[in-house]
Design a protein around this motif. Structure first.
Motif, mmCIF file in Angstrom:
data_model
loop_
_atom_site.group_PDB
_atom_site.id
_atom_site.type_symbol
_atom_site.label_atom_id
_atom_site.label_comp_id
_atom_site.label_asym_id
_atom_site.label_seq_id
_atom_site.Cartn_x
_atom_site.Cartn_y
_atom_site.Cartn_z
ATOM 1 N N SER A 1 -3.074 1.076 -3.909
ATOM 2 C CA SER A 1 -3.949 1.173 -2.738
ATOM 3 C C SER A 1 -3.618 0.104 -1.704
ATOM 4 C CB SER A 1 -5.409 1.033 -3.152
ATOM 5 O OG SER A 1 -5.651 -0.289 -3.614
ATOM 6 N N GLY A 2 -3.128 -1.036 -2.156
ATOM 7 C CA GLY A 2 -2.860 -2.139 -1.244
ATOM 8 C C GLY A 2 -4.075 -3.000 -0.986
ATOM 9 N N VAL A 3 -5.183 -2.681 -1.677
ATOM 10 C CA VAL A 3 -6.422 -3.438 -1.519
ATOM 11 C C VAL A 3 -6.749 -4.095 -2.856
ATOM 12 C CG1 VAL A 3 -8.880 -3.283 -0.960
ATOM 13 C CG2 VAL A 3 -7.242 -1.797 0.212
ATOM 14 N N GLY B 1 -8.462 -5.303 -5.977
ATOM 15 C CA GLY B 1 -9.614 -4.798 -6.716
ATOM 16 C C GLY B 1 -9.700 -3.287 -6.770
ATOM 17 N N VAL B 2 -8.923 -2.588 -5.956
ATOM 18 C CA VAL B 2 -8.924 -1.130 -5.979
ATOM 19 C C VAL B 2 -7.760 -0.673 -6.847
ATOM 20 C CG1 VAL B 2 -8.718 0.966 -4.584
ATOM 21 C CG2 VAL B 2 -9.934 -1.016 -3.675
ATOM 22 N N PRO B 3 -8.052 0.060 -7.921
ATOM 23 C CA PRO B 3 -6.985 0.442 -8.857
ATOM 24 C C PRO B 3 -6.047 1.486 -8.255
ATOM 25 C CG PRO B 3 -9.039 1.497 -9.469
ATOM 26 C CD PRO B 3 -9.358 0.564 -8.336
ATOM 27 N N PRO B 4 -4.842 1.586 -8.819
ATOM 28 C CA PRO B 4 -3.901 2.613 -8.362
ATOM 29 C C PRO B 4 -4.438 4.013 -8.647
ATOM 30 C CG PRO B 4 -2.835 1.067 -9.873
ATOM 31 C CD PRO B 4 -4.282 0.749 -9.870
ATOM 32 N N THR B 5 -4.014 4.972 -7.842
ATOM 33 C CA THR B 5 -4.436 6.355 -8.042
ATOM 34 C C THR B 5 -3.261 7.167 -8.584
ATOM 35 O OG1 THR B 5 -3.867 6.904 -5.755
ATOM 36 C CG2 THR B 5 -6.146 6.299 -6.203
ATOM 37 N N THR B 6 -3.554 8.123 -9.441
ATOM 38 C CA THR B 6 -2.527 9.005 -9.979
ATOM 39 C C THR B 6 -2.059 9.940 -8.871
ATOM 40 O OG1 THR B 6 -3.553 8.888 -12.154
ATOM 41 C CG2 THR B 6 -2.017 10.692 -11.783
ATOM 42 N N ALA C 1 0.850 -1.198 0.000
ATOM 43 C CA ALA C 1 0.000 0.000 0.000
ATOM 44 C C ALA C 1 0.880 1.241 0.000
ATOM 45 C CB ALA C 1 -0.902 0.002 1.221
ATOM 46 N N GLY C 2 0.622 2.134 -0.925
ATOM 47 C CA GLY C 2 1.378 3.367 -1.009
ATOM 48 C C GLY C 2 2.609 3.301 -1.891
ATOM 49 N N LYS C 3 2.934 2.128 -2.415
ATOM 50 C CA LYS C 3 4.097 2.035 -3.315
ATOM 51 C C LYS C 3 3.808 2.757 -4.621
ATOM 52 C CE LYS C 3 6.881 -1.743 -1.914
ATOM 53 N NZ LYS C 3 7.702 -2.834 -2.304
ATOM 54 N N TYR C 4 4.858 3.273 -5.214
ATOM 55 C CA TYR C 4 4.731 4.006 -6.468
ATOM 56 C C TYR C 4 5.034 3.103 -7.657
ATOM 57 C CZ TYR C 4 4.987 8.034 -3.367
ATOM 58 O OH TYR C 4 4.755 8.939 -2.361
#
Length: 119
Positions: free
Chosen positions: A84-86, A88-93, A64-67
Motif C-alpha cells: 500500500s505504501g502506507v 500500518g496498512v497491510p499488503p493486498t492480494t 506503493a504498488g510494488k509487488y
C-alpha cells in the motif's frame, strides 16, 4: 513550513515523476522475447546485462504498488501481493492465482511489471 519549502518539495516530486517516466520509456525499449524467456528460466541470480538493466528499471520506483510474494503454504503455494505504501496498512492480494514455486511467482511479478510499464 515556509512557502518556499513547499515549492521545493513540489518541484522534487515533479522531477521524480519525470525521472520515472523516462525510466519507463527506457524499459519499454529494452523488452525483448529472449529476455522474457531468460527471466522465466532463471528469475533470480546472475542475468545478462540487458536483463539486469531491465530488471533494475522495473524494480525501481515508489514503494506503493510494488509487488511481493506471500507464502500461503511453505514450499507449496505462493501468491502475489501489492504494498500500500502506507505504514500500518497491510499488503493486498493482487489476484487469486496460486503459484507452485517462488520462481513461478517471481516471473509472474516480472510479467506484471512489464504490463504496468505499457499502460
Amino acid at each position: 513550513m515556509r512557502s518556499s519549502d513547499v515549492q521545493v518539495k513540489n518541484r522534487d516530486l515533479v522531477y521524480y515523476e519525470r525521472y520515472l517516466r523516462i525510466q519507463r520509456e527506457r524499459a519499454r525499449r529494452l523488452v525483448r522475447e529472449d529476455l522474457i524467456e531468460e527471466h522465466r528460466l532463471k528469475p533470480l541470480g546472475h542475468h545478462s546485462d540487458a536483463l539486469a538493466r531491465l530488471a533494475f528499471i522495473l524494480g525501481n520506483g515508489p514503494h506503493a504498488g510494488k509487488y511481493a510474494i506471500r507464502v500461503v503454504e511453505p514450499f507449496k503455494a505462493y501468491k502475489i501481493v501489492s504494498f500500500s505504501g502506507v505504514r500500518g496498512v497491510p499488503p493486498t492480494t493482487v489476484d487469486e492465482t496460486t503459484y507452485a514455486s517462488p520462481d513461478e511467482a517471481y516471473h509472474a511479478i516480472f510479467l506484471r511489471r512489464l504490463a504496468d510499464i505499457t499502460r
